[in-house]
Design a protein around this motif. Structure first.
Motif, PDB file in Angstrom:
ATOM      1  N   GLU A 151     -32.508  40.064  -5.944  1.00  0.00           N
ATOM      2  CA  GLU A 151     -32.338  40.137  -4.494  1.00  0.00           C
ATOM      3  C   GLU A 151     -30.857  40.139  -4.103  1.00  0.00           C
ATOM      4  N   ASP A 152     -29.984  39.885  -5.088  1.00  0.00           N
ATOM      5  CA  ASP A 152     -28.552  39.869  -4.810  1.00  0.00           C
ATOM      6  C   ASP A 152     -28.089  41.149  -4.138  1.00  0.00           C
ATOM      7  N   ALA A 153     -28.722  42.247  -4.521  1.00  0.00           N
ATOM      8  CA  ALA A 153     -28.335  43.536  -3.949  1.00  0.00           C
ATOM      9  C   ALA A 153     -28.485  43.501  -2.436  1.00  0.00           C
ATOM     10  N   SER A 175     -24.498  33.223   5.140  1.00  0.00           N
ATOM     11  CA  SER A 175     -24.531  31.761   5.327  1.00  0.00           C
ATOM     12  C   SER A 175     -23.481  31.072   4.461  1.00  0.00           C
ATOM     13  N   THR A 176     -23.285  31.579   3.256  1.00  0.00           N
ATOM     14  CA  THR A 176     -22.246  31.007   2.388  1.00  0.00           C
ATOM     15  C   THR A 176     -20.872  31.239   3.013  1.00  0.00           C
ATOM     16  N   ARG A 177     -20.683  32.457   3.553  1.00  0.00           N
ATOM     17  CA  ARG A 177     -19.412  32.749   4.245  1.00  0.00           C
ATOM     18  C   ARG A 177     -19.203  31.821   5.436  1.00  0.00           C
ATOM     19  N   ASP A 236     -27.858  40.904  -0.716  1.00  0.00           N
ATOM     20  CA  ASP A 236     -26.987  39.822  -0.246  1.00  0.00           C
ATOM     21  C   ASP A 236     -27.797  38.634   0.258  1.00  0.00           C
ATOM     22  N   ALA A 237     -29.033  38.508  -0.218  1.00  0.00           N
ATOM     23  CA  ALA A 237     -29.892  37.457   0.320  1.00  0.00           C
ATOM     24  C   ALA A 237     -30.699  36.784  -0.771  1.00  0.00           C
ATOM     25  N   SER A 238     -30.026  36.003  -1.575  1.00  0.00           N
ATOM     26  CA  SER A 238     -30.700  35.197  -2.582  1.00  0.00           C
ATOM     27  C   SER A 238     -30.175  33.775  -2.400  1.00  0.00           C
ATOM     28  N   PRO A 239     -31.059  32.799  -2.282  1.00  0.00           N
ATOM     29  CA  PRO A 239     -30.584  31.465  -1.901  1.00  0.00           C
ATOM     30  C   PRO A 239     -29.652  30.828  -2.931  1.00  0.00           C
ATOM     31  N   ARG A 240     -28.667  30.115  -2.401  1.00  0.00           N
ATOM     32  CA  ARG A 240     -27.717  29.369  -3.239  1.00  0.00           C
ATOM     33  C   ARG A 240     -27.709  27.928  -2.766  1.00  0.00           C
ATOM     34  N   GLU A 241     -27.547  27.025  -3.717  1.00  0.00           N
ATOM     35  CA  GLU A 241     -27.257  25.647  -3.350  1.00  0.00           C
ATOM     36  C   GLU A 241     -25.752  25.443  -3.436  1.00  0.00           C
ATOM     37  N   GLU A 289     -10.962  29.767  -8.149  1.00  0.00           N
ATOM     38  CA  GLU A 289     -12.211  30.092  -8.834  1.00  0.00           C
ATOM     39  C   GLU A 289     -12.041  29.783 -10.324  1.00  0.00           C
ATOM     40  N   TRP A 290     -13.106  29.405 -10.963  1.00  0.00           N
ATOM     41  CA  TRP A 290     -13.115  28.999 -12.377  1.00  0.00           C
ATOM     42  C   TRP A 290     -12.137  27.856 -12.637  1.00  0.00           C
ATOM     43  N   PRO A 291     -12.195  26.783 -11.830  1.00  0.00           N
ATOM     44  CA  PRO A 291     -11.256  25.677 -11.999  1.00  0.00           C
ATOM     45  C   PRO A 291     -11.434  24.962 -13.341  1.00  0.00           C
ATOM     46  N   ALA A 329     -21.952  33.968  -8.660  1.00  0.00           N
ATOM     47  CA  ALA A 329     -22.582  32.869  -7.905  1.00  0.00           C
ATOM     48  C   ALA A 329     -22.271  32.970  -6.410  1.00  0.00           C
ATOM     49  N   GLY A 330     -21.066  33.401  -6.076  1.00  0.00           N
ATOM     50  CA  GLY A 330     -20.695  33.498  -4.660  1.00  0.00           C
ATOM     51  C   GLY A 330     -19.364  32.832  -4.331  1.00  0.00           C
ATOM     52  N   LYS A 331     -18.522  32.608  -5.333  1.00  0.00           N
ATOM     53  CA  LYS A 331     -17.231  31.944  -5.119  1.00  0.00           C
ATOM     54  C   LYS A 331     -16.319  32.790  -4.233  1.00  0.00           C
ATOM     55  N   THR A 332     -16.275  34.098  -4.543  1.00  0.00           N
ATOM     56  CA  THR A 332     -15.408  34.971  -3.741  1.00  0.00           C
ATOM     57  C   THR A 332     -15.981  35.142  -2.336  1.00  0.00           C
ATOM     58  N   VAL A 333     -17.302  35.175  -2.234  1.00  0.00           N
ATOM     59  CA  VAL A 333     -17.942  35.234  -0.907  1.00  0.00           C
ATOM     60  C   VAL A 333     -17.521  34.022  -0.066  1.00  0.00           C
ATOM     61  N   PHE A 334     -17.533  32.847  -0.660  1.00  0.00           N
ATOM     62  CA  PHE A 334     -17.113  31.625   0.038  1.00  0.00           C
ATOM     63  C   PHE A 334     -15.648  31.766   0.474  1.00  0.00           C
ATOM     64  N   THR A 340     -28.124  24.423   1.547  1.00  0.00           N
ATOM     65  CA  THR A 340     -28.754  25.619   1.014  1.00  0.00           C
ATOM     66  C   THR A 340     -28.344  26.799   1.888  1.00  0.00           C
ATOM     67  N   CYS A 341     -27.861  27.846   1.240  1.00  0.00           N
ATOM     68  CA  CYS A 341     -27.431  29.051   1.945  1.00  0.00           C
ATOM     69  C   CYS A 341     -28.344  30.197   1.534  1.00  0.00           C
ATOM     70  N   GLU A 342     -29.118  30.686   2.487  1.00  0.00           N
ATOM     71  CA  GLU A 342     -30.151  31.673   2.162  1.00  0.00           C
ATOM     72  C   GLU A 342     -29.592  33.052   1.859  1.00  0.00           C
TER      73      GLU A 342
HETATM   74  N1  ATP Z   1     -26.737  33.082  -0.673  1.00  0.00           N
HETATM   75  C1  ATP Z   1     -25.708  33.816  -1.178  1.00  0.00           C
HETATM   76  N2  ATP Z   1     -24.456  33.301  -1.195  1.00  0.00           N
HETATM   77  C2  ATP Z   1     -23.425  34.003  -1.746  1.00  0.00           C
HETATM   78  N3  ATP Z   1     -23.542  35.240  -2.283  1.00  0.00           N
HETATM   79  C3  ATP Z   1     -24.760  35.787  -2.282  1.00  0.00           C
HETATM   80  C4  ATP Z   1     -25.894  35.111  -1.739  1.00  0.00           C
HETATM   81  N4  ATP Z   1     -26.994  35.915  -1.875  1.00  0.00           N
HETATM   82  C5  ATP Z   1     -26.556  37.024  -2.475  1.00  0.00           C
HETATM   83  N5  ATP Z   1     -25.235  36.974  -2.740  1.00  0.00           N
HETATM   84  C6  ATP Z   1     -24.459  38.025  -3.421  1.00  0.00           C
HETATM   85  O1  ATP Z   1     -23.965  37.503  -4.644  1.00  0.00           O
HETATM   86  C7  ATP Z   1     -22.710  38.085  -4.949  1.00  0.00           C
HETATM   87  C8  ATP Z   1     -21.656  37.006  -5.151  1.00  0.00           C
HETATM   88  O2  ATP Z   1     -20.490  37.629  -5.647  1.00  0.00           O
HETATM   89  P1  ATP Z   1     -19.080  36.909  -5.763  1.00  0.00           P
HETATM   90  O3  ATP Z   1     -18.092  37.968  -6.095  1.00  0.00           O
HETATM   91  O4  ATP Z   1     -18.819  36.073  -4.577  1.00  0.00           O
HETATM   92  O5  ATP Z   1     -19.315  35.959  -7.020  1.00  0.00           O
HETATM   93  P2  ATP Z   1     -18.247  35.075  -7.794  1.00  0.00           P
HETATM   94  O6  ATP Z   1     -18.852  33.731  -7.933  1.00  0.00           O
HETATM   95  O7  ATP Z   1     -16.920  35.174  -7.133  1.00  0.00           O
HETATM   96  O8  ATP Z   1     -18.213  35.771  -9.224  1.00  0.00           O
HETATM   97  P3  ATP Z   1     -17.015  35.909 -10.294  1.00  0.00           P
HETATM   98  O9  ATP Z   1     -17.130  34.723 -11.229  1.00  0.00           O
HETATM   99  O10 ATP Z   1     -17.324  37.192 -10.991  1.00  0.00           O
HETATM  100  O11 ATP Z   1     -15.712  35.924  -9.561  1.00  0.00           O
HETATM  101  C9  ATP Z   1     -22.365  39.009  -3.793  1.00  0.00           C
HETATM  102  O12 ATP Z   1     -22.760  40.320  -4.108  1.00  0.00           O
HETATM  103  C10 ATP Z   1     -23.212  38.441  -2.662  1.00  0.00           C
HETATM  104  O13 ATP Z   1     -23.526  39.426  -1.683  1.00  0.00           O
END
Ligand code: ATP
Ligand code: MG
Length: 170
Positions: free
Chosen positions: A135-137, A14-16, A139-144, A108-110, A40-45, A8-10
């Motif tokens: 809460e995404d704004a 944390s995802t990064r 950058d702090a919404s939990p992800r599994e 992404e999108w495999p 969801a956070g794929k690019t963040v990862f 779980t990444c809060e």
């Molecule tokens: N726990 C978290 N983990 C990852 N990202 C988070 C989290 N909480 C909030 N966010 C926010 O969610 C957004 C994720 O965006 P991102 O571009 O990574 O999504 P993506 O899955 O690549 O989408 P796309 O399918 O459009 O490419 C960012 O704005 C990030 O700051």
């Protein structure tokens, strides 16, 4: 050896951090499939992987260019986004089966490219846990993050990750 790891990444950082551990430890030839809905956070990862590789170039979304290359880190990193591709012939032309050679390939999108992607890979499913992602704004919404290894290389990478991150029992 590990097959799956659930984390779980809060927040985005944390995802990064999980991505960065992949960037530090992944051997050449590693393929990482990043699955999850829009935002969801794929690019963040992927940004974390770039950081772990000490890549000097900024990792951003390759949605329009299909594939970004970050070649100056510990290993070359290629980052593809198949969102706009629904044509399997076009996807085959990207040569994703070769793109990981000597480096790390992130996709992404495999699910758009099934059949054109290497069978040995680390699959990362990213799922928002909150009903309200406003809460995404912040950058702090939990992800599994559900990480699943296919192949020995990915399994030992997953062992490494498990040693670093406290796992919530699956
Ligand atoms: N726990 C978290 N983990 C990852 N990202 C988070 C989290 N909480 C909030 N966010 C926010 O969610 C957004 C994720 O965006 P991102 O571009 O990574 O999504 P993506 O899955 O690549 O989408 P796309 O399918 O459009 O490419 C960012 O704005 C990030 O700051
Ligand atoms: Mg993205």
């Amino acid at each position: 050896m590990m097959r799956t790891l659930r984390l779980t990444c809060e927040d985005a950082e944390s995802t990064r951090d999980v991505g960065a551990a992949v960037g530090r430890h992944a051997p050449a030839g590693t393929v990482v499939l990043l699955q999850g809905d829009l935002g969801a956070g794929k690019t963040v990862f992927a940004q974390g992987v770039g950081r772990g590789l000490e890549s000097p170039t900024t990792v951003n979304s390759p949605t329009f260019v299909l594939m970004n290359e970050h070649l100056a880190g510990r290993l070359p990193m290629r980052h593809a986004d198949l969102y706009r591709l629904d044509d399997l012939d076009l996807i085959a032309e990207l040569g994703l089966d070769q793109a990981a050679l000597g480096g790390i390939l992130l996709v992404e999108w495999p699910e758009r490219g099934e059949g054109a992607l290497p069978e040995e890979h680390l699959h990362v499913q990213i799922t928002p846990l909150a009903d309200d992602i406003s809460e995404d704004a912040l950058d702090a919404s939990p992800r599994e993050l559900l990480l699943t290894a296919s192949g020995e290389q990915a399994e030992s990478l997953l062992d490494n990750l498990a040693a670093q991150f406290a796992a919530v029992p699956a």
